[in-house]
Design an enzyme around this catalytic site. Structure first.
Site, PDB file in Angstrom:
ATOM      1  CE  LYS A 166      -4.084   1.784   2.503  1.00 18.36           C
ATOM      2  NZ  LYS A 166      -4.987   1.529   3.644  1.00 18.36           N
ATOM      3  CB  SER A 205      -8.554   0.463   5.370  1.00 17.23           C
ATOM      4  OG  SER A 205      -9.323   1.637   5.284  1.00 17.23           O
ATOM      5  CB  SER A 245      -8.333   3.200   2.363  1.00 10.94           C
ATOM      6  OG  SER A 245      -7.471   2.689   3.365  1.00 10.94           O
TER       7      SER A 245
END
Lengths: 100, 482
Positions: free
Chosen positions: B83, B182, B158
Site C-alpha cells: 500500500k 481498510s 482504503s
C-alpha cells in the site's frame, strides 16, 4: 449535543485547519459535516458521566530505550526532499510580523 | 490442487517453498506476475507505481542465493504489493495524495525491511483512498482502482489497490493498513483473505499516520495459511514503534490445522440485523454452521455498544487525523505552493495538496477538538470507546471468538456513494469496533451474494488471540461454498 454546525462554524474551522474553501465547498461541507454530526448524536442518549475515556487501546506506560547512540536519518537525504533549502536548513518565506 | 490453478493465483506458501527448493525460480514467478500486470493493470489500476526493474533485480538476487545454497527466507520469491502509505527508501510514497506526489522517503518502514529480509519481492506501490480515508479507493488523487471480480464495481477501500493486486494475480501478497476496516472490507469485496492484527502486533514505523490509536498494518492473501506466514514475518516487537507490543508473535502457521473443537463462537446479534444485506447475513449463518459442524460451540453473542462504533469512530479518527495531517505544511517535504509569507504558503499548499475527503475529515476532526465542542464530541466518543471495549470483554467471558459480516453488502458500483459521505461511512459498521478495541479480526471469503460477487465473513478475537482466530479462519476457508 451542541447546536447544528453552521456555515460560519465551517469557515472558522477551515481557518483553524489552514484550508481555504470556496463558497461552493463551504456550502457542501456544511451539509455533509452536519449529516455526520447528526448521526453521531445517537451517543447523546448514553449516560457516560462515570465512564473513563479511552485514548489508546493498549495500556503501555513509560516506554523507554537504552540511552545509546544509533544511526539517524542522513541529513542530505532528508534535505533533498525539501521544497527549498539554504545552508543545510529548510528555507521558508518570511513569517515574523505577519498575521497568520 | 495447486496444479490446476493458474500461476498467478499461486499462494505465497507454495511459491516460497518452490523457490526455496529450487523447483521454481523467483525470476520466473515474478515474470508470471508482471505478465498479469501487463495484461490487466490498464483496466484495474491497482498500482501507483510498478517497480518492474527493481523487482527483477531482487528476484535475481533471491535466485543467486538459492543457487549458493542459502535460504532466502519464508517468503522467498513471493511478489508483494505495498500500500502506497508504507515508506520505501528512495522510492516514491504518495498516500495517493498530491501533497506527497514525488516524495521519496529517507527510510524504509519496518514491515518493508522485514519482508525483504524474508525474501519477498516488492512489485509495486498500490493505490489507496487518499491517506487511507475511504471505503472504495475512489478518493485517490490518481484515479480509482476497479474490482478485478467485476470492473464496474469498487474494490472497497482504503487498501483497494493492494487487495485488487492480489485478486487479479498481480502479487501473491498485499500489505494494507486498517484504521476502520481498510484491509478487511476490500478483502471481502474482492474475495481474498484480509486481516487486521491486534493493535501493536505489527510495527507502524514507516506507515504514514492517519489515526494513530487505530491504524494497524496487515496482510491480504489468497489463503489463511499465507496470512499466517506473512504475519509471522512482519509481526513482533519493534523498538522504533513505542506502541509496539513487547510479547513475541505466537506460532500461527503451524497451529492452523488444530481446528475449532471446543472453541466457543458467538454470532454478534447487533451486526446481523438492520443495514446488513440478507444474502450477506445468510452467508454468516452458514459460516456459523460450518464452525459448529467442525466442533465449535456456536451461540448468539450480544455486544450492544458496537452500534455506537460508527459515531465514535467518525469523531475519533478525524480528530487524530486533523492532528497528524497538520505536518503537511509545505516546509520539509511534499508540495509547496509559493506565497509571500509562510502562513500563506502553508494555507495555499494544504488547499492545493489535499483532496475533498481529506479536507472533510480534517475539518470534522478540527471541529470535534475545538474549544466548546471537545467534551461533547471527542471526549464523549472516547468514553463510548470504553463502553465498546467493556462490551467486548463481557462477550469474551462467554465466547472465545465472535462472528459477523465484514461488509454490509457485496461490492457496489463505482460512483454510487461518492457524493454522500455518511452512506460511504456506513460500509464500516462491522469492522470499526475491532479498531476501537484494538483487537484482531480477519475476513475470510465465504461464498457469493445474490449478485454472484464475493462475500466475506469476519471472525473477531480478543487482543493477542491471533492463533485461535486463524485456526477458525482455516476451518471457514475449508468449509466455504465453492
Amino acid at each position: 449535543m451542541p447546536q447544528k454546525i453552521t456555515r460560519d462554524d465551517v469557515a472558522h474551522v477551515a481557518d483553524l485547519a489552514r484550508l481555504a474553501l470556496s463558497d461552493d465547498e463551504l456550502e457542501q461541507f456544511t451539509g455533509q459535516l452536519a449529516a455526520v454530526l447528526d448521526h453521531a448524536a445517537d451517543v447523546e442518549a448514553l449516560d457516560v458521566a462515570d465512564v473513563p475515556p479511552t485514548s489508546h487501546p493498549v495500556p503501555l506506560e513509560n516506554v523507554l530505550r537504552d540511552d545509546v547512540v544509533t544511526p539517524s536519518l542522513d541529513r542530505a537525504e532528508v534535505l533533498a526532499q525539501a521544497p527549498a533549502v539554504e545552508d543545510d536548513r529548510f528555507r521558508v518565506p518570511p513569517s515574523l510580523g505577519q498575521e497568520p | 490442487m495447486a496444479d490446476a490453478t493458474p500461476a498467478t493465483t499461486d499462494t505465497a506458501v507454495a511459491i516460497a517453498e518452490a523457490v526455496r527448493s529450487g523447483e521454481r525460480s523467483a525470476r520466473e514467478v515474478l515474470d508470471t506476475h508482471l505478465a498479469a500486470i501487463d495484461a490487466r493493470e490498464g483496466e484495474i489500476h491497482a498500482f501507483n507505481l510498478v517497480l518492474a526493474d527493481e523487482a527483477r533485480a531482487a528476484a535475481d538476487e533471491i535466485d543467486r542465493r538459492v543457487a549458493a545454497g542459502e535460504d532466502p527466507g519464508p517468503l522467498a520469491g513471493v511478489p508483494v504489493a505495498l500500500k502506497d502509505n508504507l515508506c520505501t527508501r528512495g522510492v516514491a510514497t504518495t498516500c495517493s495524495s498530491k501533497i506527497l506526489e514525488g516524495w521519496e522517503p529517507p527510510y524504509d518502514a519496518t514491515v518493508v525491511r522485514r519482508l525483504a529480509d524474508a525474501g519477498a519481492v516488492v512489485v509495486g506501490k498500490a493505490n489507496l483512498d487518499e491517506f487511507a480515508m475511504g471505503s472504495s479507493t475512489e478518493n485517490s488523487a490518481f484515479g480509482p482502482t476497479r474490482n478485478p471480480r467485476d470492473t464496474t464495481k469498487v474494490p472497497g477501500g482504503s487498501s483497494g489497490g493492494s487487495t485488487a493486486a492480489v485478486a487479479a494475480g498481480f502479487a501473491a501478497v498485499g500489505l494494507g493498513s486498517d484504521t476502520g476496516g481498510s484491509i478487511r472490507q476490500p478483502a471481502a469485496l474482492c474475495g481474498v483473505v484480509g486481516m487486521k492484527p491486534t493493535y501493536g502486533r505489527v510495527s507502524r514505523y514507516g506507515l504514514v499516520a492517519f489515526a494513530s490509536s487505530l491504524d494497524q498494518i496487515g496482510p491480504l492473501t489468497h489463503t489463511v495459511a499465507d496470512t499466517a506466514r506473512v504475519l509471522e514475518v512482519i509481526g513482533g516487537h519493534d523498538p522504533a514503534d513505542t506502541t509496539s507490543i513487547p510479547e513475541a508473535m505466537p506460532a500461527l502457521e503451524s497451529v492452523l490445522g488444530d481446528g475449532v473443537a471446543g472453541l466457543r463462537v458467538g454470532v454478534v446479534r447487533e451486526l446481523m440485523g438492520e443495514g446488513i444485506a440478507p444474502d450477506v447475513a445468510a452467508r454468516v449463518r452458514e459460516a456459523a454452521e460450518v464452525l459448529a459442524a467442525a466442533g465449535a460451540e456456536v451461540g448468539e453473542a450480544s455486544v450492544p455498544a458496537v452500534t455506537y462504533g460508527l459515531s465514535a469512530y467518525y469523531l475519533i479518527a478525524p480528530a487524530e487525523a486533523s492532528s497528524n495531517l497538520s505536518r503537511y505544511d509545505g516546509v520539509r517535504y511534499g508540495l509547496r505552493v509559493d506565497a509571500p509569507t509562510t502562513p500563506e504558503m502553508n494555507l495555499a499548499s494544504r488547499t492545493a495538496g489535499f483532496g475533498a475527503e481529506v479536507k472533510r475529515r480534517i475539518m470534522l476532526g478540527t471541529y470535534a477538538l475545538s474549544a466548546g465542542y471537545y467534551d461533547a464530541y471527542y471526549g464523549k466518543a472516547q468514553k463510548v470507546r470504553t463502553l465498546i471495549i467493556r462490551d467486548f470483554a463481557a462477550a469474551y467471558e462467554s465466547f472465545d471468538l465472535l462472528l459477523a459480516p465484514t461488509s454490509p453488502t457485496t461490492a457496489f458500483p463505482l460512483g454510487a456513494k461518492v457524493s454522500d459521505p455518511l452512506t460511504m461511512y456506513l460500509n464500516d459498521i462491522c469492522t470499526i469496533p475491532s479498531n476501537l478495541a484494538g483487537q484482531p479480526a480477519v475476513s475470510v471469503p465465504f461464498g457469493a451474494g445474490d449478485d454472484g460477487l464475493p462475500v466475506g465473513v469476519q471472525l473477531l478475537a480478543p487482543a493477542l488471540a491471533e492463533a485461535p482466530l486463524l485456526r477458525a479462519a482455516a476451518v471457514l476457508e475449508e468449509g466455504a461454498p465453492s
